[in-house]
Write a protein that holds these residues in place. Structure first.
Motif, PDB file in Angstrom:
ATOM      1  N   GLN A   1      10.765  -7.571  19.942  1.00 61.96           N
ATOM      2  CA  GLN A   1      11.972  -8.336  20.252  1.00 61.96           C
ATOM      3  C   GLN A   1      11.840  -9.094  21.565  1.00 61.96           C
ATOM      4  OE1 GLN A   1      15.496  -5.943  20.411  1.00 61.96           O
ATOM      5  NE2 GLN A   1      16.847  -7.667  20.732  1.00 61.96           N
ATOM      6  N   VAL A   2      11.169  -8.511  22.547  1.00 63.49           N
ATOM      7  CA  VAL A   2      11.014  -9.179  23.838  1.00 63.49           C
ATOM      8  C   VAL A   2      10.253 -10.490  23.669  1.00 63.49           C
ATOM      9  CG1 VAL A   2       9.989  -9.003  26.135  1.00 63.49           C
ATOM     10  CG2 VAL A   2      11.237  -7.069  25.187  1.00 63.49           C
ATOM     11  N   GLU A   3       9.187 -10.487  22.861  1.00 64.44           N
ATOM     12  CA  GLU A   3       8.440 -11.732  22.623  1.00 64.44           C
ATOM     13  C   GLU A   3       9.334 -12.791  21.988  1.00 64.44           C
ATOM     14  OE1 GLU A   3       4.498 -11.896  20.917  1.00 64.44           O
ATOM     15  OE2 GLU A   3       4.222  -9.780  21.425  1.00 64.44           O
ATOM     16  N   LEU A   4      10.183 -12.373  21.065  1.00 67.59           N
ATOM     17  CA  LEU A   4      11.077 -13.315  20.406  1.00 67.59           C
ATOM     18  C   LEU A   4      12.048 -13.942  21.408  1.00 67.59           C
ATOM     19  CD1 LEU A   4      11.992 -14.622  17.776  1.00 67.59           C
ATOM     20  CD2 LEU A   4      13.507 -12.666  17.420  1.00 67.59           C
ATOM     21  N   ILE A   5      12.547 -13.152  22.339  1.00 67.65           N
ATOM     22  CA  ILE A   5      13.475 -13.652  23.355  1.00 67.65           C
ATOM     23  C   ILE A   5      12.818 -14.734  24.212  1.00 67.65           C
ATOM     24  CG2 ILE A   5      14.732 -12.988  25.456  1.00 67.65           C
ATOM     25  CD1 ILE A   5      15.255 -10.272  24.032  1.00 67.65           C
ATOM     26  N   PHE A   6      11.506 -14.660  24.381  1.00 68.33           N
ATOM     27  CA  PHE A   6      10.782 -15.634  25.197  1.00 68.33           C
ATOM     28  C   PHE A   6      10.170 -16.755  24.361  1.00 68.33           C
ATOM     29  CE2 PHE A   6      10.860 -11.968  28.048  1.00 68.33           C
ATOM     30  CZ  PHE A   6      11.305 -12.570  29.210  1.00 68.33           C
ATOM     31  N   SER A   7      10.655 -16.961  23.157  1.00 74.16           N
ATOM     32  CA  SER A   7      10.167 -18.033  22.276  1.00 74.16           C
ATOM     33  C   SER A   7      11.261 -19.070  22.070  1.00 74.16           C
ATOM     34  CB  SER A   7       9.759 -17.449  20.907  1.00 74.16           C
ATOM     35  OG  SER A   7       8.726 -16.519  21.045  1.00 74.16           O
ATOM     36  N   LYS A   8      10.848 -20.339  21.981  1.00 76.09           N
ATOM     37  CA  LYS A   8      11.813 -21.422  21.841  1.00 76.09           C
ATOM     38  C   LYS A   8      11.133 -22.597  21.142  1.00 76.09           C
ATOM     39  CE  LYS A   8      15.307 -23.457  24.909  1.00 76.09           C
ATOM     40  NZ  LYS A   8      15.735 -23.526  26.309  1.00 76.09           N
ATOM     41  N   ASN A   9      11.879 -23.361  20.379  1.00 71.03           N
ATOM     42  CA  ASN A   9      11.331 -24.503  19.658  1.00 71.03           C
ATOM     43  C   ASN A   9      10.731 -25.530  20.624  1.00 71.03           C
ATOM     44  OD1 ASN A   9      11.666 -27.343  18.348  1.00 71.03           O
ATOM     45  ND2 ASN A   9      11.676 -25.877  16.655  1.00 71.03           N
TER      46      ASN A   9
ATOM     47  N   GLY B   1      16.019  11.537  33.524  1.00 68.81           N
ATOM     48  CA  GLY B   1      14.790  11.148  32.849  1.00 68.81           C
ATOM     49  C   GLY B   1      14.922   9.926  31.956  1.00 68.81           C
ATOM     50  N   ILE B   2      16.121   9.316  31.918  1.00 67.49           N
ATOM     51  CA  ILE B   2      16.345   8.110  31.114  1.00 67.49           C
ATOM     52  C   ILE B   2      16.255   6.904  32.029  1.00 67.49           C
ATOM     53  CG2 ILE B   2      17.990   6.835  29.689  1.00 67.49           C
ATOM     54  CD1 ILE B   2      19.214   9.542  28.919  1.00 67.49           C
ATOM     55  N   GLN B   3      15.375   5.964  31.684  1.00 67.84           N
ATOM     56  CA  GLN B   3      15.246   4.754  32.491  1.00 67.84           C
ATOM     57  C   GLN B   3      16.540   3.969  32.412  1.00 67.84           C
ATOM     58  OE1 GLN B   3      11.853   2.335  31.624  1.00 67.84           O
ATOM     59  NE2 GLN B   3      12.438   0.754  33.073  1.00 67.84           N
ATOM     60  N   GLY B   4      17.068   3.593  33.578  1.00 62.50           N
ATOM     61  CA  GLY B   4      18.346   2.886  33.631  1.00 62.50           C
ATOM     62  C   GLY B   4      18.265   1.450  33.167  1.00 62.50           C
ATOM     63  N   CYS B   5      17.214   0.731  33.596  1.00 62.77           N
ATOM     64  CA  CYS B   5      17.104  -0.677  33.235  1.00 62.77           C
ATOM     65  C   CYS B   5      15.703  -1.181  33.527  1.00 62.77           C
ATOM     66  CB  CYS B   5      18.122  -1.514  34.008  1.00 62.77           C
ATOM     67  SG  CYS B   5      17.781  -1.563  35.784  1.00 62.77           S
ATOM     68  N   ASP B   6      15.461  -2.391  33.072  1.00 55.90           N
ATOM     69  CA  ASP B   6      14.212  -3.062  33.380  1.00 55.90           C
ATOM     70  C   ASP B   6      14.447  -4.562  33.310  1.00 55.90           C
ATOM     71  OD1 ASP B   6      11.600  -3.308  34.146  1.00 55.90           O
ATOM     72  OD2 ASP B   6      10.770  -2.254  32.428  1.00 55.90           O
ATOM     73  N   LEU B   7      13.548  -5.316  33.899  1.00 52.75           N
ATOM     74  CA  LEU B   7      13.574  -6.773  33.832  1.00 52.75           C
ATOM     75  C   LEU B   7      12.264  -7.248  33.242  1.00 52.75           C
ATOM     76  CD1 LEU B   7      14.974  -7.916  37.294  1.00 52.75           C
ATOM     77  CD2 LEU B   7      16.162  -7.905  35.131  1.00 52.75           C
ATOM     78  N   TYR B   8      12.366  -8.295  32.460  1.00 56.08           N
ATOM     79  CA  TYR B   8      11.193  -8.953  31.919  1.00 56.08           C
ATOM     80  C   TYR B   8      11.300 -10.414  32.319  1.00 56.08           C
ATOM     81  CZ  TYR B   8      11.305  -4.827  28.911  1.00 56.08           C
ATOM     82  OH  TYR B   8      11.351  -3.540  28.445  1.00 56.08           O
ATOM     83  N   GLY B   9      10.253 -10.982  32.845  1.00 55.83           N
ATOM     84  CA  GLY B   9      10.289 -12.385  33.228  1.00 55.83           C
ATOM     85  C   GLY B   9       8.973 -13.058  32.925  1.00 55.83           C
ATOM     86  N   ARG B  10       9.066 -14.220  32.307  1.00 53.30           N
ATOM     87  CA  ARG B  10       7.858 -15.004  32.056  1.00 53.30           C
ATOM     88  C   ARG B  10       8.239 -16.386  31.537  1.00 53.30           C
ATOM     89  NH1 ARG B  10       5.985 -11.324  27.129  1.00 53.30           N
ATOM     90  NH2 ARG B  10       6.849 -12.506  25.424  1.00 53.30           N
ATOM     91  N   THR B  11       7.248 -17.232  31.470  1.00 50.45           N
ATOM     92  CA  THR B  11       7.426 -18.577  30.957  1.00 50.45           C
ATOM     93  C   THR B  11       7.695 -18.509  29.457  1.00 50.45           C
ATOM     94  OG1 THR B  11       5.892 -19.392  32.631  1.00 50.45           O
ATOM     95  CG2 THR B  11       6.327 -20.843  30.772  1.00 50.45           C
ATOM     96  N   VAL B  12       8.603 -19.353  28.989  1.00 48.76           N
ATOM     97  CA  VAL B  12       8.922 -19.407  27.563  1.00 48.76           C
ATOM     98  C   VAL B  12       7.731 -19.983  26.802  1.00 48.76           C
ATOM     99  CG1 VAL B  12      10.390 -20.605  25.873  1.00 48.76           C
ATOM    100  CG2 VAL B  12      11.405 -19.569  27.904  1.00 48.76           C
ATOM    101  N   ARG B  13       7.479 -19.424  25.625  1.00 50.31           N
ATOM    102  CA  ARG B  13       6.428 -19.940  24.736  1.00 50.31           C
ATOM    103  C   ARG B  13       7.115 -20.812  23.696  1.00 50.31           C
ATOM    104  NH1 ARG B  13       3.616 -17.131  19.844  1.00 50.31           N
ATOM    105  NH2 ARG B  13       5.784 -16.612  19.613  1.00 50.31           N
ATOM    106  N   TYR B  14       6.654 -22.063  23.558  1.00 52.09           N
ATOM    107  CA  TYR B  14       7.263 -23.010  22.637  1.00 52.09           C
ATOM    108  C   TYR B  14       6.473 -23.055  21.340  1.00 52.09           C
ATOM    109  CZ  TYR B  14       9.770 -24.236  26.819  1.00 52.09           C
ATOM    110  OH  TYR B  14      10.548 -24.166  27.946  1.00 52.09           O
ATOM    111  N   TYR B  15       7.187 -23.046  20.207  1.00 59.66           N
ATOM    112  CA  TYR B  15       6.536 -23.063  18.896  1.00 59.66           C
ATOM    113  C   TYR B  15       6.928 -24.346  18.161  1.00 59.66           C
ATOM    114  CZ  TYR B  15      11.146 -21.346  17.473  1.00 59.66           C
ATOM    115  OH  TYR B  15      12.497 -21.213  17.281  1.00 59.66           O
ATOM    116  N   PRO B  16       6.056 -24.823  17.252  1.00 59.33           N
ATOM    117  CA  PRO B  16       6.291 -26.085  16.543  1.00 59.33           C
ATOM    118  C   PRO B  16       7.455 -26.004  15.548  1.00 59.33           C
ATOM    119  CG  PRO B  16       3.998 -25.369  16.316  1.00 59.33           C
ATOM    120  CD  PRO B  16       4.753 -24.255  16.961  1.00 59.33           C
TER     121      PRO B  16
END
Length: 108
Positions: free
Chosen positions: A61-69, A36-51
């Motif tokens: 945390q997932v949103e933070l991983i997809f953020s970049k200057n 009953g424990i999920q083994g893994c998952d993948l998240y994929g998307r375009t990076v969001r760039y911040y000023p």
């Protein structure tokens, strides 16, 4: 981008959906759900760039991983994040083999 990332090679993926499906299938084969424990998952998307000078506003945390200057916006990066349940993994390196990708990508 090769020199910018300090890489020896690069793969340009033309069909990210199919790439993600193949990668997820292999990841779930390597890390199946157990008890009953999920083994893994993948998240994929375009990076969001911040000023510059702005702390990215994120909900998790997932949103933070997809953020970049924004100074990296020219990279037009698409990221794939593999998340494994720590109860089902070890500290050793994880590698996936997804087979021939010539139908969805090119090696640069």
């Amino acid at each position: 981008l090769l020199t910018e990332f300090g890489a020896d090679a690069c793969v340009r993926i033309y069909d990210p959906g199919t790439f993600g499906d193949r990668l997820l299938a292999e990841a779930r084969r390597e890390f199946p759900d157990r008890g009953g424990i999920q083994g893994c998952d993948l998240y994929g998307r375009t990076v969001r760039y911040y000023p510059d000078g702005v702390v990215p506003s994120v909900n998790d945390q997932v949103e933070l991983i997809f953020s970049k200057n924004q100074r990296f916006a020219h990279q037009k990066e698409f990221r794939v994040i593999f998340a494994a349940n720590p109860l089902l993994t070890s500290s050793k390196r994880i590698e996936f083999t997804i087979g021939d990708m010539r139908d969805i990508a090119e090696f640069l």
